[in-house]
Design an enzyme around this catalytic site. Structure first.
Site, PDB file in Angstrom:
ATOM      1  N   LYS A  64       0.844  -1.204   0.000  1.00 39.63           N
ATOM      2  CA  LYS A  64       0.000   0.000   0.000  1.00 39.63           C
ATOM      3  C   LYS A  64       0.875   1.249   0.000  1.00 39.63           C
ATOM      4  O   LYS A  64       0.598   2.218  -0.710  1.00 39.63           O
ATOM      5  CB  LYS A  64      -0.935  -0.011   1.221  1.00 39.63           C
ATOM      6  CG  LYS A  64      -2.035  -1.051   1.093  1.00 39.63           C
ATOM      7  CD  LYS A  64      -2.764  -1.307   2.395  1.00 39.63           C
ATOM      8  CE  LYS A  64      -3.722  -2.480   2.227  1.00 39.63           C
ATOM      9  NZ  LYS A  64      -4.321  -2.926   3.501  1.00 39.63           N
ATOM     10  N   GLN A 108      -4.926  -1.370   9.731  1.00 35.52           N
ATOM     11  CA  GLN A 108      -4.607  -2.673   9.138  1.00 35.52           C
ATOM     12  C   GLN A 108      -5.043  -3.797  10.079  1.00 35.52           C
ATOM     13  O   GLN A 108      -4.659  -3.820  11.250  1.00 35.52           O
ATOM     14  CB  GLN A 108      -3.094  -2.760   8.867  1.00 35.52           C
ATOM     15  CG  GLN A 108      -2.655  -4.025   8.163  1.00 35.52           C
ATOM     16  CD  GLN A 108      -3.185  -4.144   6.735  1.00 35.52           C
ATOM     17  OE1 GLN A 108      -3.192  -3.174   5.977  1.00 35.52           O
ATOM     18  NE2 GLN A 108      -3.636  -5.328   6.367  1.00 35.52           N
ATOM     19  N   ASP A 131     -10.927   2.849   3.829  1.00 36.54           N
ATOM     20  CA  ASP A 131     -11.379   1.473   3.591  1.00 36.54           C
ATOM     21  C   ASP A 131     -12.859   1.382   3.242  1.00 36.54           C
ATOM     22  O   ASP A 131     -13.326   0.337   2.801  1.00 36.54           O
ATOM     23  CB  ASP A 131     -11.166   0.681   4.895  1.00 36.54           C
ATOM     24  CG  ASP A 131     -10.176  -0.433   4.704  1.00 36.54           C
ATOM     25  OD1 ASP A 131      -9.827  -0.712   3.554  1.00 36.54           O
ATOM     26  OD2 ASP A 131      -9.770  -1.026   5.719  1.00 36.54           O
TER      27      ASP A 131
END
Ligand code: NAD
Length: 309
Positions: A64, A108, A131
């Site tokens: 990422k 995460q 997200d």
């Protein structure tokens, strides 16, 4: 003598190449960031918050961060030790919420044992929810309102659109009902006017159900559970699952070798849904940056005309 011989084999399915599509989208994002940078006065910022040292998470976070740097997003993430108390993780999220240079925050998962993810995810500012999994943003998806979309299902929708898959009026089956993938996937397919059925671990006669699908999205998290007997000839098959094989390498929830000759299109693992998930994170961050710096980004224009080369 044989006349008019009909070939016994169908042509192989089109591979829905997520790496190629992700690269195209990244180019567009990079151009957009470069173009708007002077007006915005600062680059977009994404904070990937990692707690502990889960090795798989380490690889995902590194991917990422690399993707961010390719499109000009500043990485403002933090890495906390596995023993960090919940109140300190919460304080870090609140600091990132308040930081004007941060447009997107991603916690995460999985978190180390002992940390409850729900209150931490809920603490993320919904406007910075890279997200797309905050309760408010899932509610927006349900109501068809704009907002950051869950990355994996949004990536699947982009793959289907780029492949020219017509969804209106088609039968779609989603295997899996998680908040991360299955549920938002079903809502997105329904919003695109497919007739959607969601299968889960208590579903009976799964193969009967999946064989009726024009579009089959598999997100069960069970290695190679879907074989030829589950797929209607000509169906479009999207494999969200990702697993490490004991002998090395990766596989999905679908037995690729069995399904590729039957399907009209299929995503490979790796190189299908995975790269698109990362790119959608960038899309959500750049969208939030645009909004927060005074310009509404046209989401449809960003995706318009994307196609596999
Ligand atoms: P999860 O475990 O939270 O949910 C799995 C779902 O599948 C559940 O709803 C369960 O009811 C259903 N299921 C399990 N066994 C089943 C069966 N035999 N028949 C029918 N349904 C069944 O998993 P998740 O977080 O939704 O992830 C699913 C898979 O997708 C995992 O392999 C995960 O690693 C992968 N994933 C990949 C990406 C990506 O970017 N490629 C992103 C997220 C998740």
């Amino acid at each position: 003598m044989l006349k008019n011989v009909v070939p016994l084999t169908r042509p192989m399915a089109t591979r829905l190449d997520g790496r190629q599509l992700a690269a195209q989208l990244e180019q567009r994002l990079q151009a957009l960031v470069a173009e708007r940078l002077a007006q915005a006065g600062r680059p977009p910022g994404l904070a990937v918050l990692r707690v502990g040292d889960d090795p798989a998470s380490g690889v995902y976070v590194a991917n990422k961060e690399k993707a961010c740097s390719r499109v000009g997003i500043t990485n403002l993430g933090a890495h906390l030790s596995a023993t960090t108390p919940a109140r300190e993780v919460l304080a870090t999220i609140e600091r990132l919420n308040a930081d004007p240079a941060v447009d997107g925050i991603l916690l995460q998962l999985p978190l180390p044992g002992g940390l409850d993810e729900a209150p931490l995810l809920a603490a993320i500012d919904p406007q910075k929810d890279a997200d797309g999994l905050h309760t408010l943003n899932l509610g927006r998806l349900l109501k068809g309102e704009p907002g950051p979309r869950s990355c994996t299902p949004a990536g699947v929708m982009a793959l289907l659109a780029a492949a020219g898959v017509e969804l209106a009026g088609k039968r779609a089956v989603v295997i899996g009902r998680s908040i991360l993938v299955g549920q938002p996937m079903a809502l997105m397919l329904q919003a695109a006017n497919a007739t959607v059925t969601v299968a889960h671990s208590r579903t009976q006669n799964l193969a009967e159900l999946t064989r009726a699908a024009d579009v089959l999205v598999v997100a069960a998290g069970k290695p190679q559970m879907i074989g030829a007997e589950h797929v209607k000839p000509g169906a479009v098959v999207v494999d969200v699952g990702i697993h490490r094989k004991p002998e090395g390498g990766l596989c999905g929830d679908v037995i690729f070798e069995q399904v590729e000759p039957i399907a009209s299109a299929i995503t490979p693992v790796p190189g299908g849904v995975g790269p698109m998930t990362v790119t959608m994170l960038l899309v959500n961050t750049v969208m939030a940056w645009s909004q927060r710096t005074g310009a509404e980004l046209d989401f449809d224009a960003l995706f318009a005309g994307l196609a596999f080369g």
